[in-house]
Design a protein around this motif. Structure first.
Motif, PDB file in Angstrom:
ATOM      1  N   GLU A   1      30.358   0.417  99.657  1.00  0.00           N
ATOM      2  CA  GLU A   1      29.076   0.142 100.315  1.00  0.00           C
ATOM      3  C   GLU A   1      28.856   1.059 101.510  1.00  0.00           C
ATOM      4  O   GLU A   1      28.023   0.760 102.376  1.00  0.00           O
ATOM      5  CB  GLU A   1      29.026  -1.317 100.770  1.00  0.00           C
TER       6      GLU A   1
ATOM      7  N   LYS B   1      27.445   3.767 103.983  1.00  0.00           N
ATOM      8  CA  LYS B   1      26.097   4.292 104.178  1.00  0.00           C
ATOM      9  C   LYS B   1      26.177   5.702 104.754  1.00  0.00           C
ATOM     10  O   LYS B   1      27.228   6.150 105.231  1.00  0.00           O
ATOM     11  CB  LYS B   1      25.315   3.374 105.128  1.00  0.00           C
TER      12      LYS B   1
ATOM     13  N   LYS C   1      24.844  10.526 102.326  1.00  0.00           N
ATOM     14  CA  LYS C   1      23.897   9.647 101.653  1.00  0.00           C
ATOM     15  C   LYS C   1      24.514   8.254 101.504  1.00  0.00           C
ATOM     16  O   LYS C   1      25.734   8.094 101.574  1.00  0.00           O
ATOM     17  CB  LYS C   1      23.529  10.193 100.266  1.00  0.00           C
ATOM     18  N   ASP C   2      23.652   7.264 101.285  1.00  0.00           N
ATOM     19  CA  ASP C   2      24.141   5.913 101.019  1.00  0.00           C
ATOM     20  C   ASP C   2      24.875   5.875  99.678  1.00  0.00           C
ATOM     21  O   ASP C   2      24.492   6.568  98.725  1.00  0.00           O
ATOM     22  CB  ASP C   2      22.979   4.920 100.972  1.00  0.00           C
TER      23      ASP C   2
ATOM     24  N   THR D   1      18.572   2.940  91.995  1.00  0.00           N
ATOM     25  CA  THR D   1      18.531   2.116  93.202  1.00  0.00           C
ATOM     26  C   THR D   1      18.094   0.680  92.947  1.00  0.00           C
ATOM     27  O   THR D   1      18.550  -0.240  93.628  1.00  0.00           O
ATOM     28  CB  THR D   1      17.604   2.762  94.243  1.00  0.00           C
TER      29      THR D   1
ATOM     30  N   ARG E   1      22.583  -1.993  95.534  1.00  0.00           N
ATOM     31  CA  ARG E   1      23.609  -1.243  96.265  1.00  0.00           C
ATOM     32  C   ARG E   1      24.652  -2.244  96.741  1.00  0.00           C
ATOM     33  O   ARG E   1      24.415  -3.018  97.667  1.00  0.00           O
ATOM     34  CB  ARG E   1      22.996  -0.479  97.442  1.00  0.00           C
TER      35      ARG E   1
ATOM     36  N   ASP F   1      16.889  -7.963  99.127  1.00  0.00           N
ATOM     37  CA  ASP F   1      16.883  -6.540  99.461  1.00  0.00           C
ATOM     38  C   ASP F   1      17.944  -5.821  98.623  1.00  0.00           C
ATOM     39  O   ASP F   1      19.092  -5.689  99.036  1.00  0.00           O
ATOM     40  CB  ASP F   1      17.171  -6.338 100.954  1.00  0.00           C
TER      41      ASP F   1
ATOM     42  N   LEU G   1      18.560  -2.801  98.052  1.00  0.00           N
ATOM     43  CA  LEU G   1      19.141  -1.610  98.674  1.00  0.00           C
ATOM     44  C   LEU G   1      20.088  -1.955  99.820  1.00  0.00           C
ATOM     45  O   LEU G   1      20.754  -1.059 100.341  1.00  0.00           O
ATOM     46  CB  LEU G   1      18.033  -0.695  99.192  1.00  0.00           C
TER      47      LEU G   1
ATOM     48  N   LYS H   1      19.639  -2.578 102.934  1.00  0.00           N
ATOM     49  CA  LYS H   1      19.375  -1.656 104.040  1.00  0.00           C
ATOM     50  C   LYS H   1      20.023  -2.117 105.344  1.00  0.00           C
ATOM     51  O   LYS H   1      20.511  -1.293 106.121  1.00  0.00           O
ATOM     52  CB  LYS H   1      17.865  -1.511 104.232  1.00  0.00           C
ATOM     53  N   GLN H   2      20.009  -3.435 105.570  1.00  0.00           N
ATOM     54  CA  GLN H   2      20.592  -3.974 106.789  1.00  0.00           C
ATOM     55  C   GLN H   2      21.795  -4.876 106.517  1.00  0.00           C
ATOM     56  O   GLN H   2      22.766  -4.858 107.270  1.00  0.00           O
ATOM     57  CB  GLN H   2      19.533  -4.772 107.570  1.00  0.00           C
TER      58      GLN H   2
END
Length: 453
Positions: free
Chosen positions: A170, A172, A180-181, A202, A206, A287, A289, A291-292
């Motif tokens: 995982e 990032k 890249k992630d 995607t 992720r 989410d 992706l 992201k957080q």
């Protein structure tokens, strides 16, 4: 590091012999109609290999197809290290195409060479290589299939004959030197890798991916997550916008959901085989992706979501998808201990059933130490790669539940005083069923095994 299964058994003084199962072992072979061709003890005892590479039963022989550090036939660099998940695809004129994962992280022994057009992140050292062999298992070509990914562990084949390689990480962009992630699934064409390139899928999420299985009827992709710390992984399904659309169709995106078993927060708490849960719920991932927040930490509503430790193998059989929890340890946060579970999800009935539970085995040199990659064998049984302490084997499992040794690794990566052996991974069979291909993770070696399968 948690106590291994062998250490636990040694402390508890378990008695008896052989691996124990509860439940319908025949469930594991759903969808196969091949008669079991092995005897009650498999193919007989293993014969020591005078060359010190691979012990096999009498009548079997092996050929080394590829070895870590040797030059790739393509001239792109050296054969990468950490050979892991793999699949075999039918080629022309009796040829077979293999796609092989390399579970390389940063600072690996031998990175996957970066190649223009098929490299995702130049700082990623994982990826896949593609090997083509002829009808006699002579290597015709060997090249990089995708580069610049990370920790490519397992994955699975698609009905349209591509390989989905999974990143089990995982990290990032900006972490560990990556640009890249990471934590995605990538599609690899075994015949022409440039057709698929290095494009992350995607919408498939992720997270710490392990394996996938595709429903050949509607193209739904099921995914396992092998998270290393609590909260443990989830079991997912992905509904593609272009189901069964062939190479590249997964790039059209889709809908990712996670499985919720009403009233069950942790699958390890279920111990009785045959336990069935109806009305399984699938909850949209907030989410995909991440992201957080990693997906398994995300808010799935007041009812929560269902987790499980060590979710690994995943395959389609008959009209259902099967997935494996290799083990669960209470002292690591699971609800209960177990030595392995096999679960069946029936999409038509929306039901989940615990079909097999693996029990302790007192012979500390025989099967059950962290079973990993698995595949259905043309003999009508199952082949299981062992990943644990001590001697490393590929074990066979008959339809009647008998376990037998198929291969034992002899490459000592330790010392004469304290020997160690690299785990097996990526076991798979040629489309004609006459050759078993398998990897030794360390030192990275790919074998072709032939004999009276």
């Amino acid at each position: 590091m948690s106590a291994t299964r062998r250490q636990i058994l040694a402390r508890t003084g378990a008695v008896g012999a052989g691996i124990a199962f509860s439940g319908a072992v025949s469930e594991i072979f759903a969808g196969t109609a091949v008669a079991q061709s092995t005897g009650p003890d498999g193919y007989g005892p293993l014969v020591p290999d005078p060359d010190g590479l691979l012990d096999l039963p009498k009548g079997f022989r092996y050929k080394v197809l590829s070895r870590e550090g040797s030059p790739l036939l393509s001239g792109e660099g050296k054969v990468p290290s950490n050979c892991d998940g793999m699949a075999a695809f039918r080629g022309r004129r009796g040829h077979t195409h293999l796609v092989r994962n390399h579970e390389n992280r940063r600072k690996s022994r031998s990175a996957v060479p970066t190649v223009p057009g098929i490299t995702y992140d130049p700082m990623g050292e994982g990826g896949c290589t593609a090997i083509e062999v002829d009808a006699h298992n002579e290597v015709v070509s060997e090249r990089v299939a995708i580069a610049g990914t990370s920790t490519n562990c397992a994955g699975g084949p698609t009905p349209w004959n591509t390989w989905l390689t999974c990143e089990e990480t995982e990290f990032k962009a900006g972490e560990e030197g990556y640009t890249k992630d990471h934590g995605f699934i990538f599609e690899v064409d075994p015949y022409d890798p440039r057709r698929t390139g290095a494009v992350p899928l995607t919408d498939m999420g992720r997270f710490q991916h392990e394996a996938i299985a595709v429903d050949p009827r509607d193209g739904t992709v099921y995914e396992t997550e092998d998270a290393f710390e609590k909260p443990f992984g989830l079991f997912y399904r992905f509904h593609p916008n272009k189901p069964l659309g062939g190479t590249g169709s997964l790039r059209a995106g889709g809908r990712l959901q996670a499985m919720r078993v009403p009233g069950v927060k942790d699958l390890s708490a279920i111990k009785e085989t045959g336990a069935t849960f109806d009305r399984i719920e699938w909850v949209d991932v907030p989410d995909p992706l991440a992201k957080q927040t990693p997906i398994r930490f995300q808010d799935f509503g007041t009812k929560g979501i269902t987790h499980a430790q060590k979710l690994e193998g995943c395959y389609w059989g008959g009209s259902c998808v099967y997935f494996v929890s290799s083990f669960a340890h209470r002292d690591e946060g699971s609800a209960a201990d177990h030595y392995g579970q096999v679960w069946r999800y029936d999409p038509k009935r929306h039901s989940l059933t615990l079909v097999v539970v693996f029990g302790p085995d007192s012979d500390l040199q025989l099967p059950g130490e962290s079973p990993d990659n698995i595949c259905l064998a043309p003999s009508g049984g199952l082949m299981v790669c062992e990943d644990g302490d001590g001697a490393q084997h590929v074990f066979g499992l008959t339809r009647k539940g008998a376990v037998y040794p198929m291969a034992r690794g002899r490459q000592n990566i330790g010392t004469p005083e304290k020997p160690e052996w690299g785990e097996f991974a990526g076991v798979t069979f040629a489309p004609d069923g006459r050759t078993m291909y398998v990897n030794c993770y360390t030192p990275g070696t790919t074998f072709a095994v032939t004999g009276p399968f």
